[in-house]
Design an enzyme around this catalytic site. Structure first.
Site, mmCIF file in Angstrom:
data_model
loop_
_atom_site.group_PDB
_atom_site.id
_atom_site.type_symbol
_atom_site.label_atom_id
_atom_site.label_comp_id
_atom_site.label_asym_id
_atom_site.label_seq_id
_atom_site.Cartn_x
_atom_site.Cartn_y
_atom_site.Cartn_z
ATOM 1 N N THR A 39 -0.180 1.884 -20.159
ATOM 2 C CA THR A 39 -1.357 2.996 -20.017
ATOM 3 C C THR A 39 -2.978 2.659 -19.326
ATOM 4 O O THR A 39 -3.216 1.370 -19.637
ATOM 5 C CB THR A 39 -2.097 3.535 -21.661
ATOM 6 O OG1 THR A 39 -2.906 4.432 -21.207
ATOM 7 C CG2 THR A 39 -2.316 2.400 -22.773
ATOM 8 N N ASP A 40 -3.704 3.604 -18.235
ATOM 9 C CA ASP A 40 -4.763 2.811 -17.579
ATOM 10 C C ASP A 40 -5.424 2.869 -18.781
ATOM 11 O O ASP A 40 -6.987 3.043 -18.281
ATOM 12 C CB ASP A 40 -4.499 4.100 -16.878
ATOM 13 C CG ASP A 40 -4.675 5.679 -17.512
ATOM 14 O OD1 ASP A 40 -4.681 6.282 -18.104
ATOM 15 O OD2 ASP A 40 -5.364 6.813 -16.377
ATOM 16 N N GLU A 41 -5.255 3.833 -20.532
ATOM 17 C CA GLU A 41 -6.697 3.508 -20.912
ATOM 18 C C GLU A 41 -7.027 2.222 -21.441
ATOM 19 O O GLU A 41 -7.735 1.054 -21.935
ATOM 20 C CB GLU A 41 -6.079 3.886 -22.339
ATOM 21 C CG GLU A 41 -5.713 5.567 -22.124
ATOM 22 C CD GLU A 41 -5.935 6.529 -23.656
ATOM 23 O OE1 GLU A 41 -6.597 6.181 -24.282
ATOM 24 O OE2 GLU A 41 -5.488 7.237 -23.340
ATOM 25 N N TYR B 5 -5.614 2.915 -29.728
ATOM 26 C CA TYR B 5 -4.564 3.244 -29.312
ATOM 27 C C TYR B 5 -4.311 2.497 -28.306
ATOM 28 O O TYR B 5 -3.877 1.922 -27.989
ATOM 29 C CB TYR B 5 -4.155 4.826 -29.443
ATOM 30 C CG TYR B 5 -3.629 4.835 -28.496
ATOM 31 C CD1 TYR B 5 -1.708 4.398 -27.977
ATOM 32 C CD2 TYR B 5 -3.780 5.542 -27.178
ATOM 33 C CE1 TYR B 5 -0.796 5.079 -27.196
ATOM 34 C CE2 TYR B 5 -3.476 5.752 -25.443
ATOM 35 C CZ TYR B 5 -1.433 5.273 -25.868
ATOM 36 O OH TYR B 5 -1.249 5.049 -25.171
ATOM 37 N N LYS C 86 -2.382 -0.954 -27.519
ATOM 38 C CA LYS C 86 -1.494 -1.411 -26.220
ATOM 39 C C LYS C 86 -2.177 -1.909 -25.111
ATOM 40 O O LYS C 86 -1.393 -2.839 -24.630
ATOM 41 C CB LYS C 86 -2.084 0.047 -25.526
ATOM 42 C CG LYS C 86 -1.155 1.577 -25.878
ATOM 43 C CD LYS C 86 0.240 1.231 -25.660
ATOM 44 C CE LYS C 86 0.688 1.134 -24.791
ATOM 45 N NZ LYS C 86 2.428 1.149 -24.857
HETATM 46 P P1 NAD Z 1 5.623 9.771 -27.981
HETATM 47 O O1 NAD Z 1 4.832 10.166 -28.561
HETATM 48 O O2 NAD Z 1 6.010 11.393 -26.617
HETATM 49 O O3 NAD Z 1 6.907 9.175 -27.621
HETATM 50 C C1 NAD Z 1 7.133 8.010 -28.443
HETATM 51 C C2 NAD Z 1 8.360 7.943 -28.872
HETATM 52 O O4 NAD Z 1 8.460 6.440 -29.775
HETATM 53 C C3 NAD Z 1 9.001 8.663 -30.225
HETATM 54 O O5 NAD Z 1 10.046 8.933 -30.030
HETATM 55 C C4 NAD Z 1 8.810 7.723 -31.690
HETATM 56 O O6 NAD Z 1 10.096 8.939 -32.052
HETATM 57 C C5 NAD Z 1 9.183 6.707 -30.744
HETATM 58 N N1 NAD Z 1 8.724 5.528 -32.233
HETATM 59 C C6 NAD Z 1 7.430 5.633 -32.465
HETATM 60 N N2 NAD Z 1 7.724 4.203 -33.437
HETATM 61 C C7 NAD Z 1 8.667 3.788 -33.112
HETATM 62 C C8 NAD Z 1 9.530 2.331 -33.359
HETATM 63 N N3 NAD Z 1 8.427 1.576 -34.732
HETATM 64 N N4 NAD Z 1 10.351 2.408 -33.690
HETATM 65 C C9 NAD Z 1 11.448 2.951 -32.422
HETATM 66 N N5 NAD Z 1 10.952 4.514 -31.861
HETATM 67 C C10 NAD Z 1 9.107 4.450 -32.124
HETATM 68 O O7 NAD Z 1 5.380 8.721 -26.400
HETATM 69 P P2 NAD Z 1 5.071 9.034 -25.088
HETATM 70 O O8 NAD Z 1 3.994 10.159 -24.288
HETATM 71 O O9 NAD Z 1 6.578 9.287 -24.088
HETATM 72 O O10 NAD Z 1 4.758 7.468 -24.682
HETATM 73 C C11 NAD Z 1 5.654 6.542 -24.439
HETATM 74 C C12 NAD Z 1 5.187 5.874 -23.911
HETATM 75 O O11 NAD Z 1 4.064 5.453 -22.436
HETATM 76 C C13 NAD Z 1 4.133 4.850 -24.642
HETATM 77 O O12 NAD Z 1 3.888 3.577 -24.447
HETATM 78 C C14 NAD Z 1 2.357 5.065 -24.531
HETATM 79 O O13 NAD Z 1 1.354 4.991 -24.426
HETATM 80 C C15 NAD Z 1 2.452 4.914 -22.421
HETATM 81 N N6 NAD Z 1 2.047 5.688 -21.557
HETATM 82 C C16 NAD Z 1 2.118 7.453 -22.396
HETATM 83 C C17 NAD Z 1 1.283 8.682 -21.028
HETATM 84 C C18 NAD Z 1 0.822 10.210 -21.740
HETATM 85 O O14 NAD Z 1 0.226 10.042 -21.079
HETATM 86 N N7 NAD Z 1 1.281 10.491 -22.404
HETATM 87 C C19 NAD Z 1 0.869 7.549 -20.091
HETATM 88 C C20 NAD Z 1 0.727 6.490 -19.726
HETATM 89 C C21 NAD Z 1 1.727 5.513 -20.454
HETATM 90 O O1 DAU Z 2 -4.290 7.991 -19.600
HETATM 91 C C1 DAU Z 2 -2.679 7.797 -20.334
HETATM 92 C C2 DAU Z 2 -2.594 8.308 -21.696
HETATM 93 O O2 DAU Z 2 -2.810 9.445 -21.750
HETATM 94 C C3 DAU Z 2 -2.424 7.907 -22.674
HETATM 95 O O3 DAU Z 2 -2.196 6.453 -22.940
HETATM 96 C C4 DAU Z 2 -2.065 8.390 -24.089
HETATM 97 O O4 DAU Z 2 -0.929 7.774 -24.609
HETATM 98 C C5 DAU Z 2 -2.355 10.208 -23.703
HETATM 99 O O5 DAU Z 2 -2.071 10.971 -25.225
HETATM 100 C C6 DAU Z 2 -3.188 9.896 -23.395
HETATM 101 O O6 DAU Z 2 -4.342 10.222 -23.770
HETATM 102 P P1 DAU Z 2 -5.607 10.863 -23.809
HETATM 103 O O7 DAU Z 2 -6.527 10.662 -24.560
HETATM 104 O O8 DAU Z 2 -5.638 11.287 -22.685
HETATM 105 O O9 DAU Z 2 -4.958 12.548 -24.117
HETATM 106 P P2 DAU Z 2 -4.997 13.599 -25.142
HETATM 107 O O10 DAU Z 2 -3.834 14.370 -24.559
HETATM 108 O O11 DAU Z 2 -4.975 13.596 -26.626
HETATM 109 O O12 DAU Z 2 -6.392 14.023 -24.158
HETATM 110 C C7 DAU Z 2 -6.640 14.521 -22.814
HETATM 111 C C8 DAU Z 2 -7.709 14.889 -22.347
HETATM 112 O O13 DAU Z 2 -8.029 16.074 -23.423
HETATM 113 C C9 DAU Z 2 -8.521 14.308 -23.700
HETATM 114 O O14 DAU Z 2 -9.859 14.098 -22.890
HETATM 115 C C10 DAU Z 2 -9.149 15.222 -24.863
HETATM 116 C C11 DAU Z 2 -9.383 16.644 -24.254
HETATM 117 N N1 DAU Z 2 -8.349 17.509 -25.506
HETATM 118 C C12 DAU Z 2 -7.564 16.897 -26.104
HETATM 119 C C13 DAU Z 2 -6.564 17.672 -26.995
HETATM 120 C C14 DAU Z 2 -6.112 17.121 -27.709
HETATM 121 C C15 DAU Z 2 -9.670 18.580 -25.618
HETATM 122 O O15 DAU Z 2 -10.495 18.590 -25.182
HETATM 123 N N2 DAU Z 2 -8.974 18.911 -26.701
HETATM 124 C C16 DAU Z 2 -7.357 19.104 -27.376
HETATM 125 O O16 DAU Z 2 -7.141 20.120 -27.854
#
Ligand code: NAD
Ligand code: DAU
Length: 354
Positions: free
Chosen positions: A139-141, A166, A170
């Protein structure tokens, strides 16, 4: 089914002699499930095995329409014996599995350490042992945040500076991948992507939470002043970039993935209110997230210039409209998780500010 049978079945399923067996961890989660759909459609030469422990964030229904074209193992990435047996039989691993939600990591960091750190080590040990190609999804975080209204963006050279439990786990996992590449010659690449949106995203996350609130006639909820900026990318664009890196990426290289989609949270909520025909002021401010990162912004020049990747989704507004349609049309997919998610937010102390 035993892992041996699953691997044999995956081998038989490969239609061409030169093809690949791919282990996808976290394939029942948001990005992983979209990646598996993408792969089954675009890459019929690849046999996919999903490893997922089906936490609250994993949903078997996300793979239901392609169940006969993949193999599914219900298990934990931190289970080193299981991981060893699976990795032994594949050509490559794409590691999506993670605890992914910042708010949850503030409430209880332990599952994040176990899955994101220990789980990554268990995969790294196995790919090292069997010399299997490994792609690490991150992630970019890991780079922390940027000031608002600043021209700078994250690049591959930006120092790590994670803010939340989190993002710290990562960042740790990325460092572990780098160490295994340098010390043991593991054939790994890493990608750090910005915020994804699209179908199959859990309703705890910002965009699906507000869409499902609006479907239920509840006002969207903005943390703090709603000025935080995220750099939105459609999940299919993230996944096409992952494929580009898997096929053409340089071993040992990190690639940033982003689609120039910076918007503040108020702007996202305004677009959603517009799509639901609501007044643009129909939202609430709620308790801010502790340590809330201000702004993320990705410079994806390396990915574009070296691997020739570009995003397919143009206007965020259009991708958002498609996502809204998906949540309207697939209420059975998200209904079960909605009430428990909202109870969870209330238990974490979320209250309306004004
Ligand atoms: P998500 O929470 O939707 O899905 C995570 C999946 O991993 C789920 O299916 C869960 O059951 C599985 N899981 C969790 N713990 C596990 C374990 N111990 N063993 C096996 N499976 C397990 O997450 P996502 O949003 O799809 O993110 C996927 C990946 O992408 C993560 O590594 C996250 O850090 C990265 N990422 C997410 C975003 C975003 O915007 N969501 C952006 C950049 C990177
Ligand atoms: O940047 C990549 C990341 O993006 C991933 O690594 C994470 O897995 C993914 O969850 C996401 O993280 P964020 O914390 O940015 O996403 P989230 O959807 O939780 O929140 C997005 C923005 O919206 C953040 O500034 C918090 C805000 N927010 C979130 C929720 C749930 C609100 O204002 N209201 C809300 O109810």
């Amino acid at each position: 089914m035993l892992e041996r049978e699953i691997l044999d079945r995956a081998a038989r399923r490969r239609p061409y002699g030169r093809d690949v067996r791919l282990l996808v961890t976290g394939g029942a989660g948001f990005i992983g499930a979209n990646f598996v759909h993408h792969t089954v459609v675009q890459r019929p030469d690849v046999a996919v095995i999903v490893l997922d422990s089906l936490t609250y964030a994993g949903n078997r229904a996300s793979l239901a329409s392609i169940d006969d074209r993949i193999d599914f193992v219900h298990g934990d990435v931190a289970d080193a014996n299981l991981v060893d047996r699976l990795v032994r039989g594949v050509d490559a691993v794409v590691h999506f599995a993670a605890e992914s939600h910042n708010d949850n990591s503030l409430a209880d960091p332990w599952p994040f350490v176990r899955t994101n750190v220990v789980g990554t080590v268990s995969l790294l040990q196995a790919v090292r042992r069997y010399d299997v190609r490994y792609h690490h999804i991150s992630t970019d975080e890991v780079y922390g945040d940027l000031p608002l209204d600043d021209p700078r963006r994250f690049t591959e050279a930006t120092p790590y500076n994670p803010s939340s439990p989190y993002s710290a786990t990562k960042a740790s996992s990325d460092m572990l991948v780098r160490a295994w590449t340098r010390s043991f010659g593991v054939r790994a690449t890493i990608s750090n992507c910005s915020n994804n949106y699209g179908p199959y995203q859990h309703v705890e996350k910002f965009i699906p939470r507000q869409i499902t609130n609006l479907i239920d006639g509840v006002r969207p909820r903005l943390y703090g002043a709603g000025r935080n900026v995220r750099d939105w990318i459609h999940v299919d664009d993230h996944n096409s970039a992952v494929w580009a890196i898997l096929e053409r990426g340089r071993i040992g290289q990190t690639y940033l993935i982003g689609a120039d989609g910076e918007l503040d949270n108020r702007a996202v909520v305004r677009l959603l209110l517009e799509q639901f025909g609501c007044d643009p002021a129909d939202f609430d401010f709620v308790t801010d997230r502790a340590g809330h990162d201000l702004r993320y912004a990705i410079d994806a020049s390396l990915l574009r210039s070296e691997l020739g990747w570009s995003p397919r989704f143009g206007e965020f507004r259009d991708g958002l409209a498609q996502t809204v349609r998906w949540y309207r049309d697939n209420q059975a997919w998200w209904r079960a998780g909605k009430a428990s998610t909202e109870r969870n937010y209330a238990a974490q102390g979320e209250t309306t500010l004004r």
